[in-house]
Design a protein around this motif. Structure first.
Motif, PDB file in Angstrom:
ATOM      1  N   GLY A   1      46.772  51.587  10.217  1.00 20.69           N
ATOM      2  CA  GLY A   1      46.950  52.587  11.070  1.00 20.69           C
ATOM      3  C   GLY A   1      45.966  53.264  12.034  1.00 20.69           C
ATOM      4  N   PHE A   2      44.672  52.886  11.412  1.00 22.28           N
ATOM      5  CA  PHE A   2      43.488  53.405  12.345  1.00 22.28           C
ATOM      6  C   PHE A   2      43.514  52.600  13.671  1.00 22.28           C
ATOM      7  CE2 PHE A   2      41.785  55.044   8.177  1.00 22.28           C
ATOM      8  CZ  PHE A   2      41.767  56.263   8.464  1.00 22.28           C
ATOM      9  N   GLU A   3      43.863  51.211  13.546  1.00 23.56           N
ATOM     10  CA  GLU A   3      43.912  50.173  14.546  1.00 23.56           C
ATOM     11  C   GLU A   3      44.956  50.598  15.448  1.00 23.56           C
ATOM     12  OE1 GLU A   3      41.696  48.135  11.424  1.00 23.56           O
ATOM     13  OE2 GLU A   3      43.435  49.256  11.250  1.00 23.56           O
ATOM     14  N   HIS A   4      46.270  51.100  15.080  1.00 20.05           N
ATOM     15  CA  HIS A   4      46.971  51.771  16.157  1.00 20.05           C
ATOM     16  C   HIS A   4      46.612  53.124  16.853  1.00 20.05           C
ATOM     17  CE1 HIS A   4      50.160  48.913  15.063  1.00 20.05           C
ATOM     18  NE2 HIS A   4      49.833  48.905  14.019  1.00 20.05           N
ATOM     19  N   LEU A   5      45.659  53.664  16.220  1.00 17.65           N
ATOM     20  CA  LEU A   5      44.963  54.965  16.878  1.00 17.65           C
ATOM     21  C   LEU A   5      43.739  54.455  17.984  1.00 17.65           C
ATOM     22  CD1 LEU A   5      44.679  57.731  14.043  1.00 17.65           C
ATOM     23  CD2 LEU A   5      46.149  57.249  16.245  1.00 17.65           C
ATOM     24  N   GLY A   6      43.421  53.231  17.807  1.00 16.83           N
ATOM     25  CA  GLY A   6      42.354  52.684  18.800  1.00 16.83           C
ATOM     26  C   GLY A   6      41.050  52.527  17.982  1.00 16.83           C
TER      27      GLY A   6
ATOM     28  N   ARG B   1      51.235  56.447  28.176  1.00 16.74           N
ATOM     29  CA  ARG B   1      49.916  56.686  27.628  1.00 16.74           C
ATOM     30  C   ARG B   1      48.854  55.772  27.985  1.00 16.74           C
ATOM     31  NH1 ARG B   1      51.709  56.930  21.550  1.00 16.74           N
ATOM     32  NH2 ARG B   1      52.484  54.863  22.241  1.00 16.74           N
TER      33      ARG B   1
END
Length: 365
Positions: free
Chosen positions: A340-345, A51
């Protein structure tokens, strides 16, 4: 007196006074012949996340590394735990240089993330060398509290190792690009510093890690893509686009600043102004001194600010060198957890870049 490793103890593990006297093939042989590394070697397995191109090294035995960081200052015993490095219980030393008090030295990492594999298959498996540079033989001396002349020596020795690893191919297999394709280069030198148990640090004695790798890490590949897409290296772009109020210090040949896209409170970058320079060993004496000053100020700021905001002192320093970068350093404090939001970028930063710059400048006055 604080802990330290003495010259007598060092003499028992000294294999070379200067890395500049060793060829790359000799360095490889020193790694392969060191029996102390045998139980902790990587097997070279790695994969690429399709990805985003992130590289993943698989290395279960590295979980056995000893840790001497204490959970928090409040739990510290009256006497600090004995330091294995100060006791000379470490691997062979390949570079040593005197400081105003004590010395700085470089040795092999006992738990290497990369290792020089035997002949065959090296273009598709992860291989290389992994070193540690101990900033000072004195346990409590590091970038934040050493005189400039000593910091310059440490940076010069780091540059000498970088040169030795990049300028002598030693007959080693070419480095790999994504998909295992040869890159035409003989490897990439990766330079980082981890301080604190929360960010991957295992030993409290101040040190840097240097890896020579056949794999180009994802963030350095990002630098190359940036230059290809925009026609300029990232360091040049940021020095032009970053707002002036986010400048922390101008050292002449280099600048320390808070980036306008600060992901975590008090994160900083140090950029060498001559964007034609791509490696430490290319720097002039004045540029080396400016970089040493920037490391000193950024780390000193972290050590002052983090306790003030209720955080355990923990940070990473990451070097961006080679094509696409210019030459710059990221100083990344553990001032906020990753959600979690950070892991989504989507990075949610609990701070403001301008206020962070003001506070950093204030603590450095």
């Amino acid at each position: 007196m604080s802990q330290r490793i003495e010259r007598d103890a060092l003499s028992h593990i000294l294999q070379a006074e200067s890395v500049e006297t060793l060829s790359l093939s000799q360095l490889i042989r020193l790694f392969r012949e060191d029996d102390r590394l045998a139980d902790f070697l990587p097997d070279g397995d790695w994969q690429v996340d399709p990805r985003n191109g992130d590289r993943v090294l698989f290395h279960p035995s590295r979980a056995q590394r000893p840790h001497d960081y204490l959970p928090s200052p409040s739990s510290a015993p009256a006497d600090a735990p004995a330091c294995a490095v100060c006791q000379g219980r470490t691997t062979g030393v390949i570079d040593v240089a005197d400081l105003s008090e004590g010395f700085t030295f470089i040795n092999k990492n006992l738990y290497p993330i990369l290792f020089p594999l035997g002949e065959g298959g090296e273009t598709v498996r992860a291989h290389g060398l992994h070193f540690l540079q101990w900033t000072s033989s004195l346990h409590d001396q590091d970038w934040h509290n050493m005189p400039l002349a000593d910091r310059v020596v440490v940076m010069q020795r780091l540059a000498a190792l970088e040169r030795a690893l990049l300028e002598d191919s030693g007959g080693f297999s070419p480095a790999s690009e994504p998909g295992g394709k040869p890159s035409g280069r003989r490897g990439f030198v990766l330079i980082v510093k981890n301080f604190g148990r929360l960010v991957g640090g295992s030993l409290a004695h101040g040190h840097q890690q240097i890896a020579w790798s056949n794999i180009l890490p994802g963030r350095l590949l990002d630098d190359q893509r940036f230059e290809a897409d925009r026609g300029e290296v990232f360091a040049a772009f940021l020095m032009c686009e970053n707002p002036p109020e986010l400048l922390v210090r101008d050292y002449g040949p280099a600048v320390l600043l808070v980036p306008y896209f600060m992901r975590r409170p008090y994160a900083m970058m140090l950029l060498v102004k001559d964007v034609g320079k791509r490696h430490l060993y290319e720097l002039t004496g004045a540029e080396i001194a400016a970089v040493a000053e920037g490391w000193h100020d950024a780390i000193r700021a972290f050590r002052w600010i983090m306790p003030q905001v209720g955080r355990e002192i923990a940070f990473n320093v990451v070097t961006h060198n080679g094509p696409g970068a210019g030459l710059y350093f990221e100083f990344l404090p553990y001032t906020q957890e990753t959600g979690g939001f950070e892991h989504l970028g989507l990075w949610v930063c609990h701070g403001d870049p301008e206020r962070a710059a003001v506070r950093i400048r204030t603590c450095l006055e």
